[in-house]
Write a protein that holds these residues in place. Structure first.
Motif, PDB file in Angstrom:
ATOM      1  N   SER A 370       0.836  -1.210   0.000  1.00 31.37           N
ATOM      2  CA  SER A 370       0.000   0.000   0.000  1.00 31.37           C
ATOM      3  C   SER A 370       0.863   1.250   0.000  1.00 31.37           C
ATOM      4  O   SER A 370       0.478   2.289  -0.547  1.00 31.37           O
ATOM      5  CB  SER A 370      -0.948  -0.003   1.205  1.00 31.37           C
ATOM      6  N   LEU A 371       2.046   1.153   0.613  1.00 35.68           N
ATOM      7  CA  LEU A 371       2.951   2.309   0.623  1.00 35.68           C
ATOM      8  C   LEU A 371       3.452   2.628  -0.776  1.00 35.68           C
ATOM      9  O   LEU A 371       3.704   3.793  -1.108  1.00 35.68           O
ATOM     10  CB  LEU A 371       4.136   2.044   1.564  1.00 35.68           C
ATOM     11  N   LEU A 390       9.159   5.069   5.186  1.00 38.57           N
ATOM     12  CA  LEU A 390       8.684   3.841   5.812  1.00 38.57           C
ATOM     13  C   LEU A 390       8.844   2.647   4.864  1.00 38.57           C
ATOM     14  O   LEU A 390       9.270   1.554   5.279  1.00 38.57           O
ATOM     15  CB  LEU A 390       7.210   4.001   6.225  1.00 38.57           C
ATOM     16  N   LEU A 391       8.545   2.872   3.592  1.00 37.89           N
ATOM     17  CA  LEU A 391       8.693   1.788   2.613  1.00 37.89           C
ATOM     18  C   LEU A 391      10.158   1.342   2.521  1.00 37.89           C
ATOM     19  O   LEU A 391      10.449   0.145   2.469  1.00 37.89           O
ATOM     20  CB  LEU A 391       8.187   2.250   1.245  1.00 37.89           C
ATOM     21  N   GLY A 392      11.052   2.318   2.535  1.00 40.87           N
ATOM     22  CA  GLY A 392      12.475   1.982   2.498  1.00 40.87           C
ATOM     23  C   GLY A 392      12.886   1.159   3.710  1.00 40.87           C
ATOM     24  O   GLY A 392      13.662   0.208   3.614  1.00 40.87           O
ATOM     25  N   PHE A 393      12.347   1.532   4.866  1.00 37.13           N
ATOM     26  CA  PHE A 393      12.649   0.824   6.108  1.00 37.13           C
ATOM     27  C   PHE A 393      12.048  -0.583   6.084  1.00 37.13           C
ATOM     28  O   PHE A 393      12.673  -1.555   6.524  1.00 37.13           O
ATOM     29  CB  PHE A 393      12.077   1.637   7.277  1.00 37.13           C
ATOM     30  N   GLY A 462      17.198   6.890  10.969  1.00 39.40           N
ATOM     31  CA  GLY A 462      15.984   6.327  11.555  1.00 39.40           C
ATOM     32  C   GLY A 462      14.676   6.919  11.059  1.00 39.40           C
ATOM     33  O   GLY A 462      13.649   6.806  11.736  1.00 39.40           O
ATOM     34  N   ALA A 463      14.699   7.544   9.873  1.00 42.32           N
ATOM     35  CA  ALA A 463      13.482   8.213   9.390  1.00 42.32           C
ATOM     36  C   ALA A 463      12.310   7.237   9.296  1.00 42.32           C
ATOM     37  O   ALA A 463      11.192   7.536   9.731  1.00 42.32           O
ATOM     38  CB  ALA A 463      13.744   8.863   8.032  1.00 42.32           C
ATOM     39  N   GLY A 464      12.556   6.074   8.717  1.00 40.35           N
ATOM     40  CA  GLY A 464      11.479   5.101   8.551  1.00 40.35           C
ATOM     41  C   GLY A 464      11.012   4.533   9.877  1.00 40.35           C
ATOM     42  O   GLY A 464       9.813   4.359  10.109  1.00 40.35           O
ATOM     43  N   LEU A 465      11.967   4.253  10.754  1.00 40.13           N
ATOM     44  CA  LEU A 465      11.608   3.731  12.077  1.00 40.13           C
ATOM     45  C   LEU A 465      10.725   4.723  12.821  1.00 40.13           C
ATOM     46  O   LEU A 465       9.751   4.341  13.461  1.00 40.13           O
ATOM     47  CB  LEU A 465      12.886   3.437  12.882  1.00 40.13           C
TER      48      LEU A 465
END
Lengths: 595, 595
Positions: A370-371, A390-393, A462-465
């Motif tokens: 969905s991302l 978030l998708l990258g993470f 840590g952007a995605g986290l």
């Protein structure tokens, strides 16, 4: 033989009840992706995969692909080619591809259940159309107009298939070492020369043409990974106006004999001054390649999920049918010669482990899908940016955890069969052998771990986290007053804090010693995967409770979540301890002293 | 292709430095088993397995066994039969069998390294002589004099081989369900009728005769497991004076197509009024069968160890040779195009996991073998009794943990090869496929767990555990002043207390609910396995320090022990949490709600 029935009920639960797909699609402007359409796609996907692909799974394993040394031709297993023709005729190939290039323009998320079903039904077959999607993505994002015109349409409609030609005998992960050369020609094309290995669907008899996307070096290219360019090298030569000409100097030199996916052709491809076209900027091939690879990594995660689900279905059936021993608490079926083995706690442990990883993993994988849609179609730039982080993470987590859980679930499922699981006719051992490749190709689990820890966590700070932790916190707050969820929310919130502290601690140690990143990576990957699953299990319980699902379904979600929190999530304790122990126990020993 | 070099250095370390084999043998009266003899046996074992068996491992996998429907004959892979002839000529068959029946009378512990080497070199081949040992044990303990005279000698010298015929299509674990019948005949023999499956080495071309030990029911036998008797049913009829007659009514009906051990014949055996001889008491067949099975369970544990060791050797070689990427802390071999992958922390994690499980597992398995000798030969009745309790406690641990670690180690080893590990020519995937059977046959891991938790711990009130905890405590006390060992002794002692408390807590819960035993079993098994390994790693460090081994060897033992305590032993945290969570999360869900 193992059977397969598409898990439509749980797929619909994940899509609609947990992820709110219909509203999301409407918000993102997919006006065609209505509930009715999605339902029809799911039903037809199930029919196609159950009746066409699943029955070919065993013959694919037994017969495998053939290779003719004289001509370099590859023959696919009986029925595979006809199944592909049905796939193309049904319009499945371009389900989520843009309408302007002949696709159906559905959201990525709406197409992902088909992917899961294909992989569950017949992983080896699924590998033939798989890389067309990667090639499509690369052409969409990096191709010139004429390249899109000439190559995209036949890839989207399935007339041609695509490949990713990265690996060479001496370089896999380390693409900077690659040697394949590209020499410019007067007509704007390039002469490509070199040998690529492990090329999935590199040669076959499904289609006339195959579009190879090949990493190679231009003359005078810088050494290492900054000197790699990407080229389109079709099996049949194609000129700028789309005219298909004679055979290009591309030849399959061999196919590999493998542990599993025997029906999938894994090819050595030799390029000998083959005609190729540069795609994207010179020396920027790795970037274009990552466009393909991120798509492929999510797709491989779904392969692990599909296999795990099929394995679970069969183990469950067997556990209900096989009569052996009595329950420790007294006979449960005194009229039968013995109780079905599902009465035994340890068989339940194996079954519930599969159920928890499959159903939780499905939401995790679908959410990542969905991302992809949000990144491509959301109006709000901030939302796109957060979704992208978030998708990258999540991409390395989905790839590595769903495939490792696929290995684990096929392990448990085989084990439920006892000695019968080891015998080919039951089909369980094939699932285990097939699953094993998913932890290796498109970047091994170790490479995913390094991507998560090094790049997605340390480099990107840590952007995605942070986005994920924000979701956890928002969910916990939204349900703070919900007593029925407290048993999940309290440990979830506590562990989320631990996750954050752990990440910071690794970051601190890594400033003094870069090996701390590599030393923590594997355990951090799994720690994160189990945390992500804990979140999705808690959300699944909340979604079930809020839904119109039958009470038995709601109960099963809650009981599976309880099992997950009680018996799977504690694996994080071991991973945390390993992380906390640091790099010393790994790095001290001299390489000469290992034996 | 994977290679094999017998790990003689570490085998000698385990035997002599850790377990004090020479002194033990002298104390038990094995006057022939001097240091020189043991050394000679080890050297010759290495030569035979490295040069004769290991080269046949791949052809065994590729060609497999053949089956002739018309005659029921089984053909073994090329070279297998000749290798067996060399094995018999070398006198290997009866290495640890009694001299009076033609054996060499060596201690069990002195013969166990040969077993490890055979399994590492060629597991499929090793399965042919394997069950002769079980049959030998059963005849030694339960056979009449004439049966020993007639059947034992050819089994010991390898002229004939043995089998264990237990499983039937509808009964594996639950032998009480078996249907094979035995009808008395006037000459004192019995007519055996029934179908047995999964019979390892049930038919082959190594020897003229095959001695099947068959579980069957006498007329009027009580139902269930109390009505099972054991019979000797040779392929060629043999009368009481040893005369070998015509073909018995025993026929191989099929061989199975399996995930691995293709070179091992797994047979369906049909008995059709075949001539059989009762061995032991009527209706007491299960007891005699357990005599065979306990031997076989320890032996299968060694199979896991052997495969793990071979996998590790190859992974280590590859990790030193394969150049890919640079160390995160800067190039370690700047003159090469990339660093060998052994510089990467995550590759080291995989290698050290294998090293810790293999070397620790070796001492664990060998120690169990030494208990077999003590039980049979110690003068002191108390010592024999303690050893017997400990052996009973350790047998399921050795069987289950060494085989599961075998699966894990072959997993890691394959993963070290990346995609190349999935390709048949490297031989790593064969090791993984072969290892998988070891967790299934001779009782699955779940069955071992139940044996450990239910019978060996609950029913026998922890007798074996107490002996083990006593060893731990004695070792800790003996080295209380040794500062160099403190880093291991403190956690060992703390965890030993936890182990004891955990056992008591399970016992308490089990009094209220028998399912608590089954719910805890699997995690208790692994908890115990990791605790046993922690003890043996601490002892290995102490033994190395006290030995005349080179300093580099001592350092490697200490560093591997540190790795074990830092990164493997914490798995007990997850197992403990799962145990503490009790049976509820497993038992609540209704069997109808699993899908």
């Amino acid at each position: 033989m193992s059977t397969y029935q598409a898990p439509l009920h749980d797929i619909r639960f994940a899509l609609h009840d947990v992820l709110g797909a219909e509203a999301l699609f409407a918000r993102l402007g997919f006006t065609e992706a209505t509930g009715d359409i999605i339902d029809a796609v799911l039903d037809e996907s199930a029919r196609f995969t159950e009746t066409v692909l699943a029955p070919l799974n065993r013959v694919g394993d037994e017969v495998g692909c053939g290779y003719d040394q004289a001509t370099g031709a590859v023959t696919t297993p009986p029925g595979f080619k006809q199944a592909y023709a049905q796939f193309v005729d049904g319009g499945w190939s371009g389900l989520a591809s843009p309408v302007e290039f002949g696709g159906q323009g559905m959201p990525h998320l709406a197409a992902i259940p088909l992917k899961e079903m294909i992989d569950a039904a017949n992983l080896a077959w699924g590998n033939f159309p798989l890389l067309s999607h990667g090639a499509t993505e690369a052409l969409l994002h990096h191709g010139e107009t004429w390249q899109q015109e000439v190559f995209l349409k036949p890839l989207v409609d399935g007339r041609w298939t695509g490949t990713m030609c990265l690996t060479e005998p001496h370089c896999g992960t380390d693409l900077g070492l690659l040697k394949t050369r590209a020499a410019p020609r007067d007509d704007g094309s390039f002469a490509i020369t070199g040998t690529k290995i492990f090329i999935t669907a590199g040669e076959h008899d499904f289609t006339d043409n195959i579009v190879h996307l090949v990493l190679a070096r231009l003359p005078d290219a810088p050494a290492g990974s900054k000197g790699i360019s990407l080229f389109i090298v079709p099996k049949l030569r194609v000129d700028r106006d789309g005219h298909v000409g004679e055979r290009n100097a591309v030849r399959c030199g061999a196919i590999e004999h493998k542990m599993g996916i025997h029906g999938s052709a894994t090819c050595v491809i030799n390029f000998d001054d083959a005609q190729g076209w540069l795609i994207g900027e010179p020396n920027k091939g790795l970037m274009a390649m990552f466009t393909m690879m991120n798509t492929a990594r999510l797709a491989v995660g779904l392969q692990g999920l599909g296999l795990a689900d099929r394995a679970y279905q069969n183990a469950l059936r067997y556990a209900r049918e096989r009569l052996q021993m009595r329950s420790l608490t007294g006979a449960k079926f005194p009229d039968k010669p013995a109780d079905p083995i599902i009465v035994h706690p340890d068989v339940r442990r194996m079954l519930l482990t599969q159920k928890a990883l499959v159903e939780g993993g499905r939401v995790l994988g679908y959410h990542a899908a969905s991302l992809v849609d949000i990144v491509a179609h959301a109006d709000d730039a901030g939302e796109r940016e957060r979704a992208d982080a978030l998708l990258g993470f999540l991409t390395p987590i989905v790839k590595a955890c769903l495939t490792e859980w696929g290995v684990e679930c096929t392990y448990h499922a085989l084990q439920c069969f006892g000695g019968h699981g080891y015998i080919a006719e039951h089909g369980m051992e094939q699932l285990a052998r097939d699953a094993r490749i998913t932890t290796l190709y498109e970047g091994t689990t170790g490479i995913q771990a390094l991507d998560l820890m090094g790049r997605k966590t340390m480099q990107l700070q840590g952007a995605g986290l942070r986005v994920f932790l924000g979701m956890v916190e928002a969910f916990c707050q939204a349900h703070a007053e919900d007593g029925a969820l407290r048993e999940f929310l309290e440990p979830l919130r506590a562990k989320a804090g631990e996750w954050q502290a752990l990440t910071l601690a690794i970051g601190k140690r890594a400033m003094g010693d870069a090996d701390e990143i590599g030393a923590a990576a594997y355990d951090y990957l799994f720690y994160s995967g189990y945390m992500a699953l804990a979140y999705w299990w808690a959300r699944s319980v909340a979604a079930a409770d809020a839904s119109s699902q039958p009470q038995a379904f709601k109960d099963a979600k809650r009981e599976t979540a309880r099992f997950y929190f009680a018996r799977i999530l504690p694996r994080t304790l071991a991973h945390k301890a390993a992380i906390d122990s640091g790099a010393a126990s790994l790095m001290t020993m001299d390489a000469d002293r290992f034996d």
